[in-house]
Scaffold this motif. Sequence first.
Motif, PDB file in Angstrom:
ATOM      1  N   PHE A 234      42.876  50.495  47.130  1.00 57.28           N
ATOM      2  CA  PHE A 234      42.702  50.616  48.571  1.00 57.28           C
ATOM      3  C   PHE A 234      43.619  49.680  49.354  1.00 57.28           C
ATOM      4  CE2 PHE A 234      40.344  46.813  47.923  1.00 57.28           C
ATOM      5  CZ  PHE A 234      40.391  46.126  49.108  1.00 57.28           C
ATOM      6  N   SER A 235      44.152  48.672  48.717  1.00 59.08           N
ATOM      7  CA  SER A 235      44.969  47.707  49.453  1.00 59.08           C
ATOM      8  C   SER A 235      46.009  47.129  48.521  1.00 59.08           C
ATOM      9  CB  SER A 235      44.092  46.593  50.030  1.00 59.08           C
ATOM     10  OG  SER A 235      43.512  45.839  48.984  1.00 59.08           O
ATOM     11  N   ALA A 236      46.785  46.190  49.059  1.00 55.44           N
ATOM     12  CA  ALA A 236      47.830  45.549  48.271  1.00 55.44           C
ATOM     13  C   ALA A 236      47.230  44.608  47.233  1.00 55.44           C
ATOM     14  CB  ALA A 236      48.761  44.784  49.206  1.00 55.44           C
ATOM     15  N   PRO A 237      47.972  44.302  46.177  1.00 53.76           N
ATOM     16  CA  PRO A 237      47.489  43.315  45.208  1.00 53.76           C
ATOM     17  C   PRO A 237      47.165  41.991  45.891  1.00 53.76           C
ATOM     18  CG  PRO A 237      49.426  44.448  44.365  1.00 53.76           C
ATOM     19  CD  PRO A 237      49.274  44.854  45.805  1.00 53.76           C
ATOM     20  N   LYS A 238      46.116  41.353  45.429  1.00 53.34           N
ATOM     21  CA  LYS A 238      45.669  40.053  45.938  1.00 53.34           C
ATOM     22  C   LYS A 238      45.121  40.127  47.360  1.00 53.34           C
ATOM     23  CE  LYS A 238      48.767  37.363  42.990  1.00 53.34           C
ATOM     24  NZ  LYS A 238      49.792  36.307  42.935  1.00 53.34           N
ATOM     25  N   CYS A 239      44.757  41.317  47.820  1.00 56.05           N
ATOM     26  CA  CYS A 239      44.128  41.474  49.127  1.00 56.05           C
ATOM     27  C   CYS A 239      42.742  42.104  48.946  1.00 56.05           C
ATOM     28  CB  CYS A 239      44.968  42.360  50.040  1.00 56.05           C
ATOM     29  SG  CYS A 239      46.575  41.668  50.471  1.00 56.05           S
ATOM     30  N   GLY A 240      41.818  41.744  49.797  1.00 50.73           N
ATOM     31  CA  GLY A 240      40.494  42.328  49.708  1.00 50.73           C
ATOM     32  C   GLY A 240      39.561  41.765  50.763  1.00 50.73           C
ATOM     33  N   PHE A 241      38.311  42.176  50.714  1.00 53.31           N
ATOM     34  CA  PHE A 241      37.302  41.704  51.656  1.00 53.31           C
ATOM     35  C   PHE A 241      36.602  40.464  51.114  1.00 53.31           C
ATOM     36  CE2 PHE A 241      37.575  45.003  54.729  1.00 53.31           C
ATOM     37  CZ  PHE A 241      37.907  46.162  54.047  1.00 53.31           C
ATOM     38  N   LEU A 242      35.940  39.748  51.994  1.00 53.01           N
ATOM     39  CA  LEU A 242      35.222  38.539  51.607  1.00 53.01           C
ATOM     40  C   LEU A 242      33.929  38.856  50.874  1.00 53.01           C
ATOM     41  CD1 LEU A 242      35.670  36.537  54.928  1.00 53.01           C
ATOM     42  CD2 LEU A 242      36.977  36.274  52.806  1.00 53.01           C
ATOM     43  N   SER A 243      33.349  40.008  51.164  1.00 55.67           N
ATOM     44  CA  SER A 243      32.124  40.441  50.499  1.00 55.67           C
ATOM     45  C   SER A 243      32.159  41.960  50.393  1.00 55.67           C
ATOM     46  CB  SER A 243      30.878  39.972  51.266  1.00 55.67           C
ATOM     47  OG  SER A 243      30.917  40.391  52.613  1.00 55.67           O
ATOM     48  N   LYS A 244      31.377  42.504  49.479  1.00 63.50           N
ATOM     49  CA  LYS A 244      31.421  43.943  49.259  1.00 63.50           C
ATOM     50  C   LYS A 244      30.687  44.731  50.333  1.00 63.50           C
ATOM     51  CE  LYS A 244      27.698  43.452  45.878  1.00 63.50           C
ATOM     52  NZ  LYS A 244      27.341  43.636  44.446  1.00 63.50           N
ATOM     53  N   ASP A 245      29.966  44.032  51.205  1.00 61.45           N
ATOM     54  CA  ASP A 245      29.362  44.650  52.381  1.00 61.45           C
ATOM     55  C   ASP A 245      29.639  43.724  53.560  1.00 61.45           C
ATOM     56  OD1 ASP A 245      27.618  42.517  52.007  1.00 61.45           O
ATOM     57  OD2 ASP A 245      26.104  43.760  51.024  1.00 61.45           O
ATOM     58  N   ASN A 246      28.911  43.882  54.649  1.00 59.73           N
ATOM     59  CA  ASN A 246      29.205  43.106  55.858  1.00 59.73           C
ATOM     60  C   ASN A 246      28.526  41.742  55.915  1.00 59.73           C
ATOM     61  OD1 ASN A 246      30.721  45.286  56.626  1.00 59.73           O
ATOM     62  ND2 ASN A 246      29.413  45.932  58.312  1.00 59.73           N
ATOM     63  N   ARG A 247      27.936  41.297  54.833  1.00 59.20           N
ATOM     64  CA  ARG A 247      27.077  40.111  54.887  1.00 59.20           C
ATOM     65  C   ARG A 247      27.800  38.836  55.306  1.00 59.20           C
ATOM     66  NH1 ARG A 247      24.906  39.783  48.890  1.00 59.20           N
ATOM     67  NH2 ARG A 247      24.937  42.037  49.236  1.00 59.20           N
ATOM     68  N   LEU A 248      29.094  38.685  55.007  1.00 62.10           N
ATOM     69  CA  LEU A 248      29.819  37.476  55.416  1.00 62.10           C
ATOM     70  C   LEU A 248      30.573  37.663  56.737  1.00 62.10           C
ATOM     71  CD1 LEU A 248      31.285  35.983  52.098  1.00 62.10           C
ATOM     72  CD2 LEU A 248      29.250  35.306  53.390  1.00 62.10           C
ATOM     73  N   TYR A 249      30.328  38.766  57.416  1.00 60.76           N
ATOM     74  CA  TYR A 249      30.979  39.062  58.680  1.00 60.76           C
ATOM     75  C   TYR A 249      29.989  39.207  59.836  1.00 60.76           C
ATOM     76  CZ  TYR A 249      34.876  40.496  55.605  1.00 60.76           C
ATOM     77  OH  TYR A 249      35.873  40.544  54.658  1.00 60.76           O
ATOM     78  N   SER A 250      28.820  39.746  59.543  1.00 62.20           N
ATOM     79  CA  SER A 250      27.909  40.216  60.570  1.00 62.20           C
ATOM     80  C   SER A 250      27.154  39.097  61.280  1.00 62.20           C
ATOM     81  CB  SER A 250      26.901  41.182  59.934  1.00 62.20           C
ATOM     82  OG  SER A 250      25.987  41.665  60.908  1.00 62.20           O
ATOM     83  N   LEU A 251      26.764  39.362  62.540  1.00 58.16           N
ATOM     84  CA  LEU A 251      25.967  38.423  63.317  1.00 58.16           C
ATOM     85  C   LEU A 251      24.540  38.341  62.788  1.00 58.16           C
ATOM     86  CD1 LEU A 251      27.056  39.726  66.831  1.00 58.16           C
ATOM     87  CD2 LEU A 251      27.847  37.631  65.751  1.00 58.16           C
TER      88      LEU A 251
END
Length: 253
Positions: A234-251
């Motif tokens: 889905f993205s470039a090597p060595k790139c990704g999200f901080l968590s597999k869902d929104n838990r480290l982003y959401s209010l």
Amino acid sequence: MMKQTGLRGSGKSGAFTLVEMLVVIGIISILAGLISGAVSAVRTSAGRSKCASNLRMMATAAIAYADDHRGEFPWGSRSSGGKTVCWDFIVAADGSVSPGEMWNGYGVNAVLQCPAYLGGKSNWKNNPYTGYNYNCSFIGKVQGDSGKRSAPARQAQIQDASRTALFGDGQYSGGANKFMRAPERDLQNDGSSKSIRLSGTQGFRHGGKTNVAFCDGHVETLAQSYEYGGKTGFSAPKCGFLSKDNRLYSLQK
């Protein structure tokens, strides 16, 4: 006739044999490799520490900005007086670029750059890149983005500031990015398309790790890169999200 003792023959000159030379060269090569690896590890560690220090200052500046704006965090991007005002840079009508409103007057006196991000491509709308991005799925607001909210988040809306990302090492397949995105669509806060969210991933460029500043001002170095929906490619090597869902982003937690 005198008997010679202690000599192994007149043919022994004291010079290294070919085998001995190869052994010495091998040992030197091993030592050089160990030293090079140690130097590289020290350089990586130093760059990671400098980046974490930058992010800590940025988080402090954003919190100070919110304190002066009725608890509201900076905009991700908005139009004002013919200018495009972003959290990091301001683009005037003539195309000239200047530091964003968060950088001066809130304890950060220069536009900070991630020491491990070498760039290679310009940022959004030809802004210079910094290597950092800002959580615009839940904290900042990009004017014109889909989602029901019309302004940046306020400090009072954050349920757990210590687990809500604010800034991070931004990077995706196209190069630099400045708007951090959460992996899952949220119609209330950020209803953007999958392609937009995939352009807001983090760069795990500090020895396979990424730095992130949270809304309480502290910084963490995270090692795990999560892929979108568990899918590969889905993205470039060595790139990704901080968590597999929104838990480290959401209010809301």
